[in-house]
Design an enzyme around this catalytic site. Structure first.
Site, PDB file in Angstrom:
ATOM      1  N   GLU A 175      10.502   6.142   6.655  1.00  0.00           N
ATOM      2  CA  GLU A 175       9.883   4.689   6.085  1.00  0.00           C
ATOM      3  C   GLU A 175      10.680   3.919   7.579  1.00  0.00           C
ATOM      4  O   GLU A 175      10.402   2.997   7.533  1.00  0.00           O
ATOM      5  CB  GLU A 175      10.630   4.535   5.433  1.00  0.00           C
ATOM      6  N   GLU A 184       3.207  -1.525   8.048  1.00  0.00           N
ATOM      7  CA  GLU A 184       1.619  -0.040   7.437  1.00  0.00           C
ATOM      8  C   GLU A 184       0.977   0.107   8.817  1.00  0.00           C
ATOM      9  O   GLU A 184       0.251   1.034   8.646  1.00  0.00           O
ATOM     10  CB  GLU A 184       1.289  -0.937   6.419  1.00  0.00           C
TER      11      GLU A 184
END
Length: 649
Positions: free
Chosen positions: A248, A164
């Site tokens: 990602e 994150e």
């Protein structure tokens, strides 16, 4: 990280999303006009269209869409914490051990990544998931589900948080926040239609009950808007599908680079692959599904915003790995079961650590920086082929060894819940201004003396960042008072040394209220010529701190000006005052977000000795001032000793 390639990918993503948004608007406006035309033909009795019929429909539709997007953007400008509140997440409660572990892990990862520690929130969901949001790094927030806290080992949680933080560092969190506002705008037609239907179908006994015609009109309009709004919802899904899945993979790679451990994130993803990722229960969840660590069960194929978990895991390990069946979510951590699973996945040593202390306190970058570390024991192989963790290096003997042990005790006290205002003030003054005489405890004073000496230079910034992260959660009044103490200590002798300016600048921009960003941008000039002068002042200071030659400074300055498309300065000033340098940083704060890492990359080249802790602290202070994380792979890893190789970017 190749910032040139990343910059081009980010710009391409922005262009693609803008094009998709415009195309979605055209389709929605056309659908509204088509529905309105059909309704007029059925109810208008064959009369002609009223003047500006289609233009009015288009204007009203655009007003609803752009109005909804603007309102949502204003809500989210408060930072990632505002989105967390919309999602139903709550700030961490430091009285809970699991929340304290999350806090410690987030501090370690953020400090290692060169980014501000984000605000932390917990979402009451049993599945394992997480997301990051925020308009800029200083306003970022990380939201973690309760299931992730309960069922992930510490190394796995560290990998998830690093993923994150990777989104924050690479600018994905900012893009996601802007995209959420656009998605809300596209869904506003349906929300407006549902609101009209609710009004039309609501039973009332008051005066409004006598007016049947408005209810009929509201019912018809609500039905039309809801139907057309469904097309807007579909357009929102298409817009989310326009996000590159490569982001990602990039965040996964950054997580491994930050933690230097593929198994942390890898095993977390394998646990998620071993269960069905349940959709979040919040009504707001549909707008943030593209934020999440793992895609919830639901849409597939080209609507996916995430690559398949199996592919992400295979990229981390270089081969396919079996999922890990995790324990079911409970109200309390199943420590014994987790220890058994850890023994199977990581090996017996890790299982013993997991069973012994669920909130084990380890700071990898601090352990690496301890001087005179003894050689570590050979790593043992785990049953699944993973190398077991080597024995942590222990500080040696002698004065530096004793001081480093005292530094470890200082870390423990910084992290304790009993850290008081006066104690924090003394330590902050010591780490910023190098004045340790105010500390009454002899052992801690010796530790602080070592930290501000050349022997402890590699630990000074990490411990300062750790202290700032803890103090940052205090009230703005207390933070201002602490900064005033530091400023008075720095100016006590009538001269501000470069080291004092570096650490005070870092502290000021970590603790300053977020509202000061706008004031700084309004105060500083934003012309290209002003940015050119600011660049010259910054590189003059960098050359002095890094002991760079005049030729190296001139070449680096020309490279930076060319990359930022700024007129190259004719020369750098011989001397730069602190006021002039502060104004220069305020001016460079206005650079485009994707240009700031390029500037920091060039600054790193001016260090005469690569990995010099003092110069790395200077670049980190500049990064804090211009609101940009320190680029990965540039300069020296925080906490590493001089001469130690840096992980590849």
């Amino acid at each position: 990280m190749d910032f040139y390639a990343h910059q081009e990918r980010a710009r391409a993503a922005s262009r693609r999303l803008t094009a998709l948004f415009v195309l979605s608007l055209i389709v929605v406006v056309a659908a509204v006009n088509g529905a309105a035309a059909l309704g007029w033909m059925l109810l208008g009795g064959g009369t002609r269209w009223p003047p500006y019929f289609f233009a009015t429909n288009a204007m009203v539709t655009l007003l609803i869409v752009f109005g909804g997007a603007w309102v949502e953007w204003q809500r989210l400008r408060g930072g990632g914490a505002a989105l967390a509140e919309r999602l139903g997440a709550r700030p961490i409660d430091e009285s809970l051990p699991l929340h304290r572990r999350l806090r410690d892990v987030a501090e370690e990862v953020s400090i290692g990544a060169g980014a501000p520690v984000p605000s932390l929130h917990v979402l009451d969901e049993g599945s394992i998931n997480a997301l990051a949001a925020g308009e800029r790094p200083g306003l970022a927030a990380v939201i973690v589900t309760r299931g992730a806290l309960e069922r992930l080992q510490r190394a796995e949680l560290q990998g998830v948080i690093a993923h994150e933080v990777g989104h924050i560092v690479s600018g994905d969190a900012e893009l996601n926040t802007r995209l959420t506002a656009a998605l809300y705008g596209l869904c506003s037609l349906r929300l407006a239609g549902l609101g009209l239907l609710g009004f039309a179908l609501k039973r009332e006994s008051g005066p409004l009950a006598r007016f049947g015609a408005p209810r009929v009109v509201a019912f018809v309009a609500g039905l039309v808007l809801s139907g057309v709004g469904a097309l807007g919802v579909l357009a929102a899904q298409v817009l989310k599908a326009g996000i590159s899945r490569q982001r990602e993979f990039l965040a996964d790679a950054l997580a491994v680079q930050i933690t230097r451990d593929r198994d942390g994130l890898g095993c977390a993803l394998r646990r998620i692959a071993g269960e069905t990722v349940a959709p979040l229960r919040s009504d707001y969840a549909g707008l943030v599904s593209h934020f999440l660590l793992a895609r919830p069960a639901g849409l597939r194929d080209w609507f996916d915003t995430h690559p398949p978990l199996a592919e992400r895991i295979a990229r981390l390990y270089g081969r396919r790995m079996a999922p890990i069946v995790s324990v079911a979510a409970t109200d309390a951590p199943a420590t014994a079961t987790q220890a058994a699973q850890t023994k199977h996945v990581y090996g017996p040593e890790a299982a013993e650590a997991a069973g012994g202390s669920f909130a084990a306190d380890t700071i990898p970058f601090v352990r690496q920086a301890l001087p005179e570390a003894t050689a570590s024991a050979p790593a043992s192989a785990a049953p699944d082929g993973r190398a077991g963790s080597a024995t942590a290096p222990q500080p040696g003997t002698g004065r530096d060894g004793a001081a480093s042990i005292a530094a470890a005790a200082l870390i423990t006290q910084i992290r304790s819940a009993s850290l008081g205002f006066e104690t924090a003030g003394r330590w902050l003054v010591a780490l910023v201004a190098g004045q340790t005489s105010g500390e009454p405890d002899a052992a801690l004073r010796a530790s602080l003396d070592w930290l501000v000496s050349p022997g402890g230079a590699s630990l000074r910034v990490p411990l300062l960042e750790l202290l700032l992260a803890r103090v940052r959660r205090w009230s703005s009044g207390r933070r201002r008072e602490l900064l005033d103490r530091c400023r008075r200590a720095v100016e006590a002798d009538g001269h501000v040394h470069s080291a004092e300016w570096i650490y005070y600048t870092l502290a000021r921009h970590r603790l300053s209220p977020n509202a000061s960003i706008g004031a700084r941008q309004r105060r500083a000039p934003s012309t290209r010529q002003a940015q050119s002068r600011a660049l010259a002042a910054l590189f003059a200071m960098a050359a002095a701190v890094g002991e760079a030659s005049a030729r190296a400074t001139r070449d680096a300055l020309a490279d930076a000006a060319a990359m930022l498309e700024i007129p190259p300065p004719a020369s750098t000033p011989d001397e730069v005052g602190t006021t002039e340098l502060a104004l220069a940083l305020d001016t460079l704060l206005g650079l485009a977000p994707l240009d700031k890492p390029l500037l920091l990359k060039v600054l790193f080249t001016l260090a005469r000795t690569p990995g010099d802790p003092n110069y790395d602290a200077f670049v980190r202070a500049v990064a804090a001032a211009i609101d940009c994380p320190v680029p990965r792979g540039a300069g020296q890893q925080i906490g590493a000793r001089r001469g130690e190789p840096v992980a590849a970017g």
